[in-house]
Design a protein around this motif. Structure first.
Motif, mmCIF file in Angstrom:
data_model
loop_
_atom_site.group_PDB
_atom_site.id
_atom_site.type_symbol
_atom_site.label_atom_id
_atom_site.label_comp_id
_atom_site.label_asym_id
_atom_site.label_seq_id
_atom_site.Cartn_x
_atom_site.Cartn_y
_atom_site.Cartn_z
ATOM 1 N N ARG A 74 0.813 -1.214 0.000
ATOM 2 C CA ARG A 74 0.000 0.000 0.000
ATOM 3 C C ARG A 74 0.846 1.264 0.000
ATOM 4 O O ARG A 74 0.321 2.350 -0.103
ATOM 5 C CB ARG A 74 -0.946 -0.010 1.192
ATOM 6 C CG ARG A 74 -1.898 -1.183 1.134
ATOM 7 C CD ARG A 74 -2.998 -1.070 2.156
ATOM 8 N NE ARG A 74 -3.858 -2.232 2.148
ATOM 9 C CZ ARG A 74 -4.801 -2.480 1.242
ATOM 10 N NH1 ARG A 74 -4.999 -1.644 0.262
ATOM 11 N NH2 ARG A 74 -5.546 -3.564 1.314
ATOM 12 N N THR A 75 2.147 1.094 0.115
ATOM 13 C CA THR A 75 3.045 2.243 0.082
ATOM 14 C C THR A 75 4.219 1.957 -0.841
ATOM 15 O O THR A 75 4.565 0.807 -1.084
ATOM 16 C CB THR A 75 3.605 2.569 1.486
ATOM 17 O OG1 THR A 75 4.337 1.444 1.962
ATOM 18 C CG2 THR A 75 2.505 2.932 2.458
ATOM 19 N N ARG B 98 -3.563 5.496 -1.423
ATOM 20 C CA ARG B 98 -4.830 6.236 -1.386
ATOM 21 C C ARG B 98 -4.636 7.734 -1.581
ATOM 22 O O ARG B 98 -5.581 8.437 -1.924
ATOM 23 C CB ARG B 98 -5.583 5.949 -0.098
ATOM 24 C CG ARG B 98 -4.949 6.531 1.128
ATOM 25 C CD ARG B 98 -5.801 6.314 2.381
ATOM 26 N NE ARG B 98 -5.086 6.790 3.542
ATOM 27 C CZ ARG B 98 -4.310 6.047 4.307
ATOM 28 N NH1 ARG B 98 -4.174 4.765 4.029
ATOM 29 N NH2 ARG B 98 -3.687 6.566 5.339
ATOM 30 N N TRP C 243 -0.067 -1.849 -7.795
ATOM 31 C CA TRP C 243 -1.165 -1.081 -7.224
ATOM 32 C C TRP C 243 -2.488 -1.242 -7.962
ATOM 33 O O TRP C 243 -3.493 -0.648 -7.572
ATOM 34 C CB TRP C 243 -0.788 0.393 -7.147
ATOM 35 C CG TRP C 243 0.066 0.721 -5.949
ATOM 36 C CD1 TRP C 243 0.544 -0.151 -5.009
ATOM 37 C CD2 TRP C 243 0.526 2.009 -5.555
ATOM 38 N NE1 TRP C 243 1.277 0.520 -4.065
ATOM 39 C CE2 TRP C 243 1.276 1.845 -4.368
ATOM 40 C CE3 TRP C 243 0.380 3.281 -6.082
ATOM 41 C CZ2 TRP C 243 1.872 2.908 -3.716
ATOM 42 C CZ3 TRP C 243 0.975 4.345 -5.425
ATOM 43 C CH2 TRP C 243 1.717 4.159 -4.255
ATOM 44 N N LEU D 248 -5.450 -1.997 -5.931
ATOM 45 C CA LEU D 248 -5.859 -0.900 -5.055
ATOM 46 C C LEU D 248 -6.661 0.167 -5.792
ATOM 47 O O LEU D 248 -6.984 1.207 -5.215
ATOM 48 C CB LEU D 248 -4.631 -0.262 -4.398
ATOM 49 C CG LEU D 248 -3.782 -1.202 -3.545
ATOM 50 C CD1 LEU D 248 -2.548 -0.481 -3.036
ATOM 51 C CD2 LEU D 248 -4.596 -1.769 -2.409
#
Length: 185
Positions: free
Chosen positions: A79-80, A95, A129, A132
């Motif tokens: 997520r990073t 995000r 990603w 996501l």
């Protein structure tokens, strides 16, 4: 080990994506006895010695993503990622990223607080990603669907994504089909 049956132009891209996902590849001579799967570009002949996954040339990133998620099993999607802003390294949270654009030496992430350089190709970032909510809009941009305010139909079966923060991202005709499939429109 994965065997690849495709055009010579597509082979290096698939091999690069598979290597980034940690999936070993080989030639048909090396993999005939060892291969568990064969990736076959539509229009090429599938060998009989292992199950084949037939794909369209435009869909090879999704095929690699599917293979990587199946092989990794329960591995989490990162997520990073690390980016660089001026002389400092920054942690980019998926995000918070609006758009990722191709650059000569990697990619540029656009956030509400500015831009940051990222390492890797757009294809590698899309593979990482994509789950996501990042989709390919055109050859040089990925868009984060969570920051899309409007999807405006455009000329020649294209779209314009109106993003939060005022950016507009044009979805090319080639990637509009994938966007429609992803969103169910």
């Amino acid at each position: 080990m994965i065997e690849i049956v495709c055009s010579d132009a597509l082979r290096p891209r698939i091999e690069r994506e598979l290597a980034a996902a940690g999936i070993p590849t080989g030639t048909s001579a090396e993999t005939t006895t060892d291969s568990r799967w064969v990736l076959v570009e539509r229009g090429h002949t599938a060998p009989d010695h292992a199950p084949a996954i037939v794909f369209d040339a435009l869909d090879y990133v999704q095929v690699v993503r599917m293979l990587a998620s199946g092989i990794r099993g329960s591995a989490q999607t990162p997520r990073t990622m690390i980016g660089q802003r001026d002389d400092a390294f920054v942690v980019l949270v998926a995000r918070d990223v609006l758009v990722i654009e191709a650059a000569d030496d990697g990619a540029i992430a656009v956030t509400a607080s500015g831009t940051a350089r990222m390492r890797g190709t757009l294809q590698q970032i899309e593979t990482a990603w994509g789950p996501l909510g990042f989709v390919r809009a055109n050859r040089s941009q990925l868009a984060n669907l969570s920051h899309v305010r409007e999807i405006v139909p455009w000329f020649n079966s294209r779209y314009v994504l109106r993003m939060t923060g005022g950016n507009d991202v044009e979805v090319s005709k080639m990637y509009a089909k994938h966007l429609r499939a992803r969103l169910g429109i």
